[in-house]
Write a protein that holds these residues in place. Structure first.
Motif, short mmCIF file in Angstrom:
data_model
loop_
_atom_site.label_atom_id
_atom_site.label_comp_id
_atom_site.label_asym_id
_atom_site.label_seq_id
_atom_site.Cartn_x
_atom_site.Cartn_y
_atom_site.Cartn_z
N PRO A 18 -3.19 -4.58 -15.01
CA PRO A 18 -4.45 -3.60 -14.63
C PRO A 18 -3.93 -2.97 -13.85
N ARG A 21 -2.57 -0.04 -15.45
CA ARG A 21 -3.94 0.26 -16.47
C ARG A 21 -4.65 1.59 -15.14
N VAL A 22 -5.00 1.07 -13.94
CA VAL A 22 -5.52 1.54 -13.39
C VAL A 22 -4.52 2.87 -12.96
N GLY A 28 -4.86 10.20 -15.12
CA GLY A 28 -5.59 10.82 -16.22
C GLY A 28 -6.60 12.24 -15.19
N ARG A 29 -6.64 12.19 -13.95
CA ARG A 29 -7.69 12.75 -13.39
C ARG A 29 -6.56 14.40 -12.72
N ARG A 76 0.72 12.25 -21.04
CA ARG A 76 -0.33 11.80 -22.15
C ARG A 76 0.05 11.88 -23.73
N LEU A 86 -1.82 2.14 -34.24
CA LEU A 86 -3.87 1.78 -34.89
C LEU A 86 -3.33 2.49 -36.01
N ARG A 90 -4.57 1.18 -39.37
CA ARG A 90 -5.97 1.16 -40.08
C ARG A 90 -5.84 1.45 -41.81
N MET B 1 -14.55 -2.22 -12.29
CA MET B 1 -14.05 -1.33 -13.34
C MET B 1 -13.43 -1.78 -14.83
N GLN B 3 -10.86 -1.11 -16.33
CA GLN B 3 -9.93 -1.53 -16.45
C GLN B 3 -8.91 -2.91 -16.25
N VAL B 82 -8.46 -1.64 -27.96
CA VAL B 82 -7.65 -0.59 -27.54
C VAL B 82 -7.90 0.67 -27.87
N ASP B 83 -8.83 0.87 -28.69
CA ASP B 83 -9.55 2.01 -28.82
C ASP B 83 -9.91 2.81 -27.84
N TRP B 85 -10.01 1.56 -24.53
CA TRP B 85 -9.64 2.15 -23.23
C TRP B 85 -9.07 3.24 -23.89
N LEU B 86 -8.46 3.73 -24.43
CA LEU B 86 -7.83 5.02 -25.59
C LEU B 86 -9.37 6.21 -24.86
N GLN B 89 -9.67 6.99 -21.79
CA GLN B 89 -8.91 7.68 -20.94
C GLN B 89 -8.93 9.17 -21.92
N ARG B 90 -8.62 9.19 -23.22
CA ARG B 90 -9.52 10.87 -22.45
C ARG B 90 -10.52 11.42 -22.20
N ILE B 92 -11.31 11.24 -19.35
CA ILE B 92 -10.61 11.21 -17.71
C ILE B 92 -10.40 12.91 -18.26
N TRP B 93 -9.66 13.11 -19.13
CA TRP B 93 -8.66 13.85 -19.50
C TRP B 93 -9.67 14.98 -19.87
N ARG B 96 -11.15 16.17 -16.81
CA ARG B 96 -10.14 17.42 -15.54
C ARG B 96 -10.15 18.41 -16.28
N THR B 97 -10.28 18.84 -17.73
CA THR B 97 -9.98 19.82 -18.23
C THR B 97 -11.47 20.99 -18.21
N ARG B 99 -12.92 20.55 -15.35
CA ARG B 99 -13.68 20.67 -14.00
C ARG B 99 -11.94 21.83 -13.91
#
Lengths: 111, 111
Positions: A18, A21-22, A28-29, A76, A86, A90, B1, B3, B82-83, B85-86, B89-90, B92-93, B96-97, B99
């Motif tokens: 964890p 992951r944090v 990511g920011r 990234r 993944l 699929r 959180m 995460q 897993v999907d 969590w990914l 993350q996206r 968050i990215w 950022r973009t 901003r």
């Protein structure tokens, strides 16, 4: 076989904690120093540095030292290996569904 | 959180081993017995069973014993964490973009 991938071992292993992951979420920011990142955890700096090194070894982050400050940056692209794995799974599931559908519509034909 | 998720710890940890990823791939084709799955590896059955138990603890597979045969089934839904969590993350990215783009077009405004 694509599944025997040392990079997947490292990336999945790095993501199994964890704290790490944090760190991925924080980076990511935008880039941040180890000191800034460590503030969000109650652990000591040496313990936190172990997590940073695991993330770096897995290729998920890059670090660079300027004077006394070590700045971390997220890579990234490295997370894309998880997406790739993944997607492989699929594809396997879809091939199975296709075989089952074929069998249901033509049960006589060998699959 | 989100995460700090014990299920993510278990799922990522389970996926960090090549033998376990091969089992996930095999079970994507359909349920199989432990004996059938073990044939694809050079390891002993007790060593292989440890991997099966880790996958089961992580919720990635279910196992059921009928007589002397233990059959394993993949739980695809579990891989969806897993999907998820990914996707976090996206998000968050992308924030950022957004901003950064806002700042580039209106550098005077506080972000």
């Amino acid at each position: 076989m694509a599944q025997y991938s040392p990079s997947l071992d490292g990336v999945f292993g790095a993501l199994s904690d964890p704290t790490r992951r944090v760190v991925i979420g924080e980076l990511g920011r935008g880039p941040a120093s180890v000191g800034e990142l460590a503030r969000s955890t109650p652990m000591t700096l040496p313990s936190f540095m172990k997590h940073i090194r695991i993330l770096e070894s897995a290729g998920l982050i890059r670090t660079a030292k300027t004077g006394r400050v070590r700045t971390c940056t997220l890579d990234r692209e490295r997370l894309a290996v998880v997406d790739g794995w993944l997607a492989e799974q699929r594809a396997i599931w879809e091939a199975r569904t296709d075989r089952l559908e074929k069998f249901v519509s033509n049960p006589q034909e060998p699959s």
